[in-house]
Design an enzyme around this catalytic site. Structure first.
Site, PDB file in Angstrom:
ATOM      1  N   CYS A 114       1.018  -1.268  -0.127  1.00 15.93           N
ATOM      2  CA  CYS A 114      -0.188  -0.050  -0.004  1.00 15.93           C
ATOM      3  C   CYS A 114       0.877   1.314  -0.155  1.00 15.93           C
ATOM      4  O   CYS A 114       0.368   2.431  -0.293  1.00 15.93           O
ATOM      5  CB  CYS A 114      -1.056   0.034   1.161  1.00 15.93           C
ATOM      6  N   HIS A 250      -3.162   7.351   2.874  1.00 15.33           N
ATOM      7  CA  HIS A 250      -3.641   6.102   1.768  1.00 15.33           C
ATOM      8  C   HIS A 250      -5.080   5.936   2.628  1.00 15.33           C
ATOM      9  O   HIS A 250      -5.467   6.007   3.801  1.00 15.33           O
ATOM     10  CB  HIS A 250      -2.823   4.955   2.286  1.00 15.33           C
ATOM     11  N   ASN A 280     -10.044  -0.021  -0.390  1.00  3.04           N
ATOM     12  CA  ASN A 280      -8.592   0.307  -0.533  1.00  3.04           C
ATOM     13  C   ASN A 280      -7.840  -0.420  -1.614  1.00  3.04           C
ATOM     14  O   ASN A 280      -8.043  -1.523  -1.948  1.00  3.04           O
ATOM     15  CB  ASN A 280      -8.036  -0.835   0.806  1.00  3.04           C
TER      16      ASN A 280
END
Length: 323
Positions: A114, A250, A280
């Site tokens: 990520c 994020h 996500n």
């Protein structure tokens, strides 16, 4: 004279197919309220047949180049942050390079889960600061739904597919002020994938590939770690929390985003949130949020932006940018 990397264009691309929480209720034991309460997610985009990490990344790249007012022939560096490459090799960067038709330039993938887009920004920034490259195309692209276990309600509700792209150009004007990249493999067991090429695939659907996550431990570590990197970033630039105009985090979980904003003493009105619409998207998420913030008119030239991410590895990173 210092050379800066300045953002001159952004772009993003999402699959047309949308999977809502109501859709998930039909395939796994979950419900819309449970998902929203724990994650803030309402829907996510899902790649269909014919869509891959490279095709999503290619479309995002074309949009970013158009905004920057340049063509693929003008770039000399292409870096893709991804943990879901089309193939083991060629790299996804090479596949996108082929699609853009800019052969001969430096092209590579960066896998930091990520944190991939922050890592890719950091690498591109250093290349530009060195004088070796003048224009870079930084892409974050993922098709995480291809590795999701749709029977695991703790993970399948989280992830979505998408791509984002950022054009960086060498400039005497301030742009990226600093990047800070870290990793700690000691906690790899808290968030990881189950199989790989060297460790071996299994005689199961998708080769046995699944995402494993110990959610509560990851949450605690992420909040603590992101708090530390915020302090590190501000200290390195001799800045205060109040000097930051926008936090662009994020997009993993709304609770993590809210906790990070609280540590910065920032109002949520100063935080870009897209996790409700995208879920996500791993390496794509920070760029997706940045592109939306710019296109919506929230982020304006001269604003100070703090980009940050935390992901499997563990990896984490930040980028302080004067846009």
């Amino acid at each position: 004279m210092r050379i800066y990397s300045r953002i001159t264009g952004t772009g993003s691309h999402l699959p047309a197919k949308i999977m809502t929480n109501a859709d998930l209720e039909k395939i796994v034991d979950t419900d819309d309220q449970w998902i929203q309460d724990r994650t803030g997610i309402k829907q996510r985009h899902v790649a269909v047949e014919g869509e891959t990490t490279s095709t999503l990344g290619l479309e995002a790249a074309k949009k970013a180049l158009k905004v920057a007012g340049i063509t693929a022939d003008d770039i000399d560096l292409l870096i893709v942050g991804t943990t879901t490459p089309d193939l083991i090799f060629p790299s996804t960067a090479c596949l996108i390079q082929k699609g853009l038709g800019c052969s001969g330039i430096t092209a590579m993938d960066v896998n930091a889960a990520c944190s991939g887009s922050i890592y890719a920004l950091g690498v591109a920034d250093k290349f530009i600061q060195s004088g070796q490259h003048k224009r870079a195309l930084v892409i974050g692209a993922e098709t995480l739904t291809r590795m999701v276990d749709w029977t695991d309600r703790t993970t399948c509700v989280l992830f979505g597919d998408g791509a984002s792209a950022i054009v960086l150009e060498a400039s005497e004007e301030p742009g990226i002020l600093s990047t800070h990249l870290h990793a700690d493999g000691m906690n790899d067991h808290l968030l990881n994938a189950t199989v790989g090429v060297s460790t071996g695939l299994k005689n199961e659907p998708n080769g046995g590939l699944k995402i494993r996550m110990k959610g509560s431990e990851v949450f605690k570590t992420a909040v603590m770690t992101l708090g530390r990197i915020v302090k590190e970033t501000l200290k390195a630039n001799d800045m205060k929390k109040t000097d930051i105009d926008w936090l662009i985090p994020h997009q993993a979980n709304l609770r993590i985003i809210t906790a990070t904003a609280k540590k910065l003493s920032m109002s949520m009105d100063q935080v870009i949130v897209t996790v409700d619409k995208h879920g996500n998207t791993s390496a794509a998420s920070v760029g997706l949020a940045l592109d939306e913030a710019i296109k919506s008119g929230k982020v304006a030239r001269g604003d100070v932006l703090l980009l940050e991410a935390f992901g499997g590895g563990f990896t984490w990173g930040s980028a302080l940018i004067k846009y």
